[in-house]
Design a protein around this motif. Structure first.
Motif, PDB file in Angstrom:
ATOM      1  N   ASP A 125       0.823  -1.207   0.000  1.00  0.00           N
ATOM      2  CA  ASP A 125       0.000   0.000   0.000  1.00  0.00           C
ATOM      3  C   ASP A 125       0.858   1.258   0.000  1.00  0.00           C
ATOM      4  N   GLU A 128       2.242   1.987  -3.609  1.00  0.00           N
ATOM      5  CA  GLU A 128       1.251   2.627  -4.474  1.00  0.00           C
ATOM      6  C   GLU A 128       1.125   4.121  -4.171  1.00  0.00           C
ATOM      7  N   SER A 129       1.094   4.488  -2.904  1.00  0.00           N
ATOM      8  CA  SER A 129       0.996   5.907  -2.560  1.00  0.00           C
ATOM      9  C   SER A 129       2.293   6.645  -2.890  1.00  0.00           C
TER      10      SER A 129
END
Length: 214
Positions: A125, A128-129
Motif C-alpha cells: 500500500d 502505491e501511494s
C-alpha cells in the motif's frame, strides 16, 4: 531530512543496509542490466537535467553515471552508511538520508526519477501511494525508471547477503497496470534473471522504462 521521522520498520530496514553497505557495491554495483537502464535514460535526457535517485545506495552505478554525463543528481537512501559511501564515491552529487515514502520535494522538481530495487522495500500500500507522490515531483515531459523483483507477496522477510530484509513484489502485469493508471507511458519493459552469487537463488528482475507527459 533525516531518520528522526522513520517508522520502526524503516529503522530496522536501514540498520540491515548499514551492516551490508560495504559489500553491497561489490555484489550489485556492476549489474549490467542496471547500467543499461541508466544508459537508456542518458540517451533521452536534455543537458544539465536534475534527476532524483530513490534508494541511491553507494552512488554506483546510477549517480556516478548520471553525474559523469553532466547531470545534477539528488539521491536519497534510508541507510546512513550507504549515504556516507555515496558521498565519497560521487562527492559532487547530493545525497540525503530519507525515506521514499515520506520524502517531499516541490512539484516538478526533476526531469527524471530512478528507483532501482528500492520501492520493493516498502509495503504494497505504501508503494502505491509513493508512486503517486513521485509523479508530482516530475516536470513533464519526463522519465521514470522502475525496477522491481517479480513475485506476489507483501513485506515478506527474506535473507539478503548477511542480513534479513522485508520486501514486497508483484506480478509484472500488475506493476504495468499501476504505472499506466498513473498516466505513465511504458516505452519498454523486460524481465531478466539475476543471481547475486552461487549461494543465493535466481530472481526475476523487472525493468520498466516510462515517460510522464501529464
Amino acid at each position: 531530512m533525516n531518520s528522526d521521522s522513520f517508522s520502526q520498520e524503516t529503522h530496522e530496514q536501514a540498520a540491515a543496509f548499514d551492516h551490508i553497505a560495504e559489500q553491497y557495491e561489490v555484489v550489485f554495483g556492476l549489474n549490467k542490466n542496471h547500467m543499461a537502464a541508466v544508459s537508456w535514460l542518458l540517451e533521452r535526457l536534455p543537458p544539465n537535467s536534475h534527476i532524483l535517485d530513490i534508494g541511491s545506495g553507494t552512488g554506483v552505478p546510477t549517480a556516478r553515471l548520471l553525474f559523469d554525463a553532466g547531470h545534477k543528481v539528488t539521491g536519497i537512501d534510508i541507510s546512513s552508511e550507504m549515504v556516507r559511501i555515496a558521498k565519497y564515491n560521487v562527492p559532487t552529487a547530493t545525497f540525503l538520508q530519507a525515506d521514499a515514502a515520506n520524502v517531499t520535494f516541490p512539484p516538478a522538481s526533476f526531469y527524471a526519477i530512478t528507483a532501482f530495487f528500492s520501492l520493493l522495500m516498502l509495503r504494497r500500500d505504501c508503494i502505491e501511494s509513493t508512486l503517486q507522490k513521485l509523479k508530482t515531483m516530475l516536470q513533464p515531459p519526463s522519465y521514470f525508471i522502475l525496477s522491481m523483483v517479480e513475485g506476489d507477496f507483501d513485506y515478506k522477510k527474506i535473507p539478503f547477503l548477511s542480513q534479513s530484509l522485508h520486501v514486497s513484489a508483484y506480478p509484472r502485469d500488475v506493476i504495468a497496470r499501476q504505472l499506466e493508471n498513473l498516466s505513465f507511458t511504458i516505452f519498454d519493459s523486460h524481465a531478466v534473471q539475476f543471481q547475486a552469487n552461487e549461494h543465493t537463488p535466481t530472481e526475476t528482475q523487472l525493468f520498466f522504462f516510462c515517460q510522464y507527459q501529464k
